[in-house]
Design a protein around this motif. Sequence first.
Motif, mmCIF file in Angstrom:
data_model
loop_
_atom_site.group_PDB
_atom_site.id
_atom_site.type_symbol
_atom_site.label_atom_id
_atom_site.label_comp_id
_atom_site.label_asym_id
_atom_site.label_seq_id
_atom_site.Cartn_x
_atom_site.Cartn_y
_atom_site.Cartn_z
ATOM 1 N N PHE A 6 0.720 -1.221 0.046
ATOM 2 C CA PHE A 6 0.010 -0.124 -0.167
ATOM 3 C C PHE A 6 0.968 1.411 -0.061
ATOM 4 O O PHE A 6 1.948 1.302 0.816
ATOM 5 C CB PHE A 6 -0.946 -0.104 1.131
ATOM 6 N N ASN A 7 0.494 2.222 -1.103
ATOM 7 C CA ASN A 7 1.231 3.453 -1.144
ATOM 8 C C ASN A 7 0.605 4.527 -0.296
ATOM 9 O O ASN A 7 -0.362 4.969 -0.647
ATOM 10 C CB ASN A 7 1.459 3.841 -2.356
ATOM 11 N N ASN A 8 1.122 4.810 0.932
ATOM 12 C CA ASN A 8 0.666 5.638 1.726
ATOM 13 C C ASN A 8 0.791 7.083 1.412
ATOM 14 O O ASN A 8 -0.366 8.080 1.646
ATOM 15 C CB ASN A 8 1.257 5.641 3.397
ATOM 16 N N ASP A 9 1.922 7.546 1.066
ATOM 17 C CA ASP A 9 1.824 8.899 0.257
ATOM 18 C C ASP A 9 0.912 9.225 -0.827
ATOM 19 O O ASP A 9 0.165 10.247 -0.669
ATOM 20 C CB ASP A 9 3.391 8.959 -0.194
ATOM 21 N N THR A 10 0.685 8.110 -1.650
ATOM 22 C CA THR A 10 -0.300 8.514 -2.641
ATOM 23 C C THR A 10 -1.712 8.500 -1.885
ATOM 24 O O THR A 10 -2.384 9.297 -2.524
ATOM 25 C CB THR A 10 -0.405 7.276 -3.536
ATOM 26 N N TYR A 11 -1.955 7.817 -0.885
ATOM 27 C CA TYR A 11 -3.359 7.763 -0.469
ATOM 28 C C TYR A 11 -3.633 9.211 0.272
ATOM 29 O O TYR A 11 -4.568 9.620 0.238
ATOM 30 C CB TYR A 11 -3.191 6.723 0.716
ATOM 31 N N LEU A 12 -2.560 9.666 0.941
ATOM 32 C CA LEU A 12 -2.575 11.028 1.758
ATOM 33 C C LEU A 12 -3.117 12.152 0.498
ATOM 34 O O LEU A 12 -3.795 12.849 1.065
ATOM 35 C CB LEU A 12 -1.438 11.456 2.418
ATOM 36 N N LYS A 13 -2.514 11.911 -0.477
ATOM 37 C CA LYS A 13 -2.430 13.045 -1.536
ATOM 38 C C LYS A 13 -3.937 13.141 -2.280
ATOM 39 O O LYS A 13 -4.882 13.898 -2.383
ATOM 40 C CB LYS A 13 -1.546 13.037 -2.591
ATOM 41 N N LEU A 48 -3.691 -3.667 5.309
ATOM 42 C CA LEU A 48 -3.124 -3.160 4.377
ATOM 43 C C LEU A 48 -1.675 -2.575 4.467
ATOM 44 O O LEU A 48 -1.363 -1.457 4.893
ATOM 45 C CB LEU A 48 -3.925 -1.783 3.865
ATOM 46 N N PRO A 49 -0.582 -3.404 4.543
ATOM 47 C CA PRO A 49 0.931 -3.059 4.816
ATOM 48 C C PRO A 49 1.396 -2.110 4.127
ATOM 49 O O PRO A 49 1.479 -2.240 2.853
ATOM 50 C CB PRO A 49 1.541 -4.503 4.545
ATOM 51 N N GLY A 50 1.782 -0.993 4.871
ATOM 52 C CA GLY A 50 2.224 0.169 4.144
ATOM 53 C C GLY A 50 1.156 1.227 4.827
ATOM 54 O O GLY A 50 1.676 2.416 4.589
ATOM 55 N N PHE A 51 0.049 0.941 5.064
ATOM 56 C CA PHE A 51 -0.824 2.089 5.542
ATOM 57 C C PHE A 51 -0.362 2.386 6.886
ATOM 58 O O PHE A 51 -0.228 1.651 7.740
ATOM 59 C CB PHE A 51 -2.243 1.436 5.296
ATOM 60 N N GLU A 52 -0.206 3.865 7.163
ATOM 61 C CA GLU A 52 0.301 4.207 8.546
ATOM 62 C C GLU A 52 -1.004 4.386 9.497
ATOM 63 O O GLU A 52 -1.691 4.895 9.093
ATOM 64 C CB GLU A 52 0.973 5.456 8.445
ATOM 65 N N CYS A 289 -5.013 2.704 -3.796
ATOM 66 C CA CYS A 289 -3.599 2.998 -3.514
ATOM 67 C C CYS A 289 -2.641 1.682 -3.075
ATOM 68 O O CYS A 289 -1.570 1.811 -2.528
ATOM 69 C CB CYS A 289 -3.455 3.812 -2.079
ATOM 70 N N ILE A 290 -3.332 0.551 -3.485
ATOM 71 C CA ILE A 290 -3.088 -0.724 -3.250
ATOM 72 C C ILE A 290 -1.939 -1.017 -4.406
ATOM 73 O O ILE A 290 -2.324 -0.869 -5.559
ATOM 74 C CB ILE A 290 -4.118 -2.023 -3.185
ATOM 75 N N THR A 291 -0.712 -1.264 -4.292
ATOM 76 C CA THR A 291 0.291 -1.518 -5.063
ATOM 77 C C THR A 291 0.752 -2.913 -5.307
ATOM 78 O O THR A 291 1.404 -3.202 -6.274
ATOM 79 C CB THR A 291 1.691 -0.606 -4.531
ATOM 80 N N ASP A 292 0.145 -3.673 -4.362
ATOM 81 C CA ASP A 292 0.688 -5.186 -4.383
ATOM 82 C C ASP A 292 -0.483 -6.073 -3.987
ATOM 83 O O ASP A 292 -0.530 -6.267 -2.597
ATOM 84 C CB ASP A 292 2.195 -5.393 -3.672
ATOM 85 N N ASP A 293 -1.427 -6.533 -4.886
ATOM 86 C CA ASP A 293 -2.635 -7.182 -4.159
ATOM 87 C C ASP A 293 -2.244 -8.406 -3.432
ATOM 88 O O ASP A 293 -3.086 -8.781 -2.423
ATOM 89 C CB ASP A 293 -3.509 -7.541 -5.383
ATOM 90 N N ALA A 299 -1.580 -10.466 4.053
ATOM 91 C CA ALA A 299 -1.769 -9.644 5.045
ATOM 92 C C ALA A 299 -3.113 -9.580 5.812
ATOM 93 O O ALA A 299 -3.271 -9.732 7.172
ATOM 94 C CB ALA A 299 -1.319 -7.956 5.041
ATOM 95 N N ALA A 300 -4.063 -9.422 4.934
ATOM 96 C CA ALA A 300 -5.409 -9.556 5.437
ATOM 97 C C ALA A 300 -5.963 -10.883 5.820
ATOM 98 O O ALA A 300 -6.820 -10.844 7.037
ATOM 99 C CB ALA A 300 -6.438 -9.009 4.224
ATOM 100 N N LYS A 301 -5.334 -11.905 5.449
ATOM 101 C CA LYS A 301 -5.707 -13.119 5.872
ATOM 102 C C LYS A 301 -5.024 -13.556 7.244
ATOM 103 O O LYS A 301 -5.739 -14.045 8.314
ATOM 104 C CB LYS A 301 -5.043 -14.394 5.049
ATOM 105 N N MET A 302 -3.718 -12.873 7.612
ATOM 106 C CA MET A 302 -3.356 -12.901 8.979
ATOM 107 C C MET A 302 -4.134 -12.078 9.897
ATOM 108 O O MET A 302 -3.999 -12.523 11.080
ATOM 109 C CB MET A 302 -1.711 -12.573 8.774
#
Length: 494
Positions: A6-13, A48-52, A289-293, A299-302
């Motif tokens: 997940f791209n957090n910078d893209t998400y914020l923008k 969503l690994p990468g989401f802060e 903003c998901i970059t690697d499905d 991560a969601a399964k965990m």
Amino acid sequence: MLKKGFNNDTYLKMQSEHILERIRHFGGKLYLEFGGKLFDDFHASRALPGFEPDSKIRMLQTMADKAEILMAINASDIEKNKVRGDLGITYDADVLRLIDAFRSIGLYAGSVVVTRYAGQAAADQFKDKLEKLGLRVYLHYAIAGYPANVSLIVSDQGFGKNEYVETQRPLVVVTAPGPGSGKMAVCLSQLYHEHKRGVSAGYAKFETFPIWNLPLKHPVNLAYEAATADLNDVNMIDPYHLEAYGATAVNYNRDIEVFPVLNAMFETISGASPYKSPTDMGVNMAGFCITDDEAVREAAKMEILRRYYKVRRDYRLGQVGEEAVRKVESVMTQAGVEISMRRVVAPALEKAAETGEPAGAMELPDGSIVTGKTTALLGACSAMLINALKQLGGINQDIHLLSPNFIEPIQRLKTGYLGNKNPRLHTDEVLMALTISAATNPAAELALKQLGRLRGCEAHSSVLLSQVDDNVFRNLGVNLTCEPDYQTKQLFHK
């Protein structure tokens, strides 16, 4: 450790731009209902690994000059002293905590709405307390037949009876200490009053989950169902969106069920509804903003597995019903999740079977697993923590970071003077002892420097832990689960 997806910078923008566009669409005023946690959204960061965890707050900070925070709290929750399970504080105390937190980062928060007010004495006392602290407090009342009786709700005897909240900025973020606080009703009541005053204003909803542009059974959306098992939320294809646009979108049952009523309210308030579907009301950009499905799916399964252990623990403690456990088990089946996928479970249970005592296991950033067993001096999770810090610091496992001569006086204090029956050191006591020992013991000092590397690690305990140990691991950022079994057969447990 899981890789980012997940791209957090893209998400914020993207997120801030989309909200600003929605404000412009409504002529310069937007009431934004904020669902979920504004601070420390660890569910989102795990799924969503990468989401802060502080992403929502950072996004609002980019619009600090345009935004103000409006807190809502249900009068019944004040009266019942309702407690936030994650923090252990009452909803009314959390209102004060949140306002302090908003102000500390430059966000304006000066008003509180007490919803469903019916003369509750505790609500009156809370109102008086807030006003003495310089906050503006407004009362909103229960409306008979809400939300179905639209003709009454959208009238002078419905929303018209509520006190109008005087707001100053284009973006009014309506949030609350927890669910059931009446955030949506506050927004709609404000729209009614704004329209009566000739002010052009709109409503939108910001919830991260379910993610509307991911498939219905995507593990990220299933993880949301697992997280809300006690509320029995169900993800659904939005039929209104499909009919209006011929496109599939995911929403959840409560929003879909109430949409016709909301639509009728919008039409009654302003003559026309701005939305064709409940999905239209949302402003969430996370799905873009998901970059690697594949990484996000894993991560969601965990996270679903963690929720499985949490709901089993809550059931054992009497906090949820059996239906919540069955709900998460069903989600696990849909997501293809099995207990064996959580790598720390088997080592913890094997160590417990080997020793006949409670045990724990932790997976470190390099994928290695350390265990901890119960001893005369340390609880299992305290021993696990010590062993993890040793391995991370390259410290020989045979070295005593805390010698028995150091621990025994603490045990005498606990049992001889403080009334504790368990002499073993909890994790908080171990960390305090390590901190003191570090002044003269270089190995203890080196071990303490590894604490930051524990964030994001996975751990499992063979028994239910004390609240103290739970809190320590949460504060360290360790994702801890446990078996729903007590350490002893006593009826009373702290």
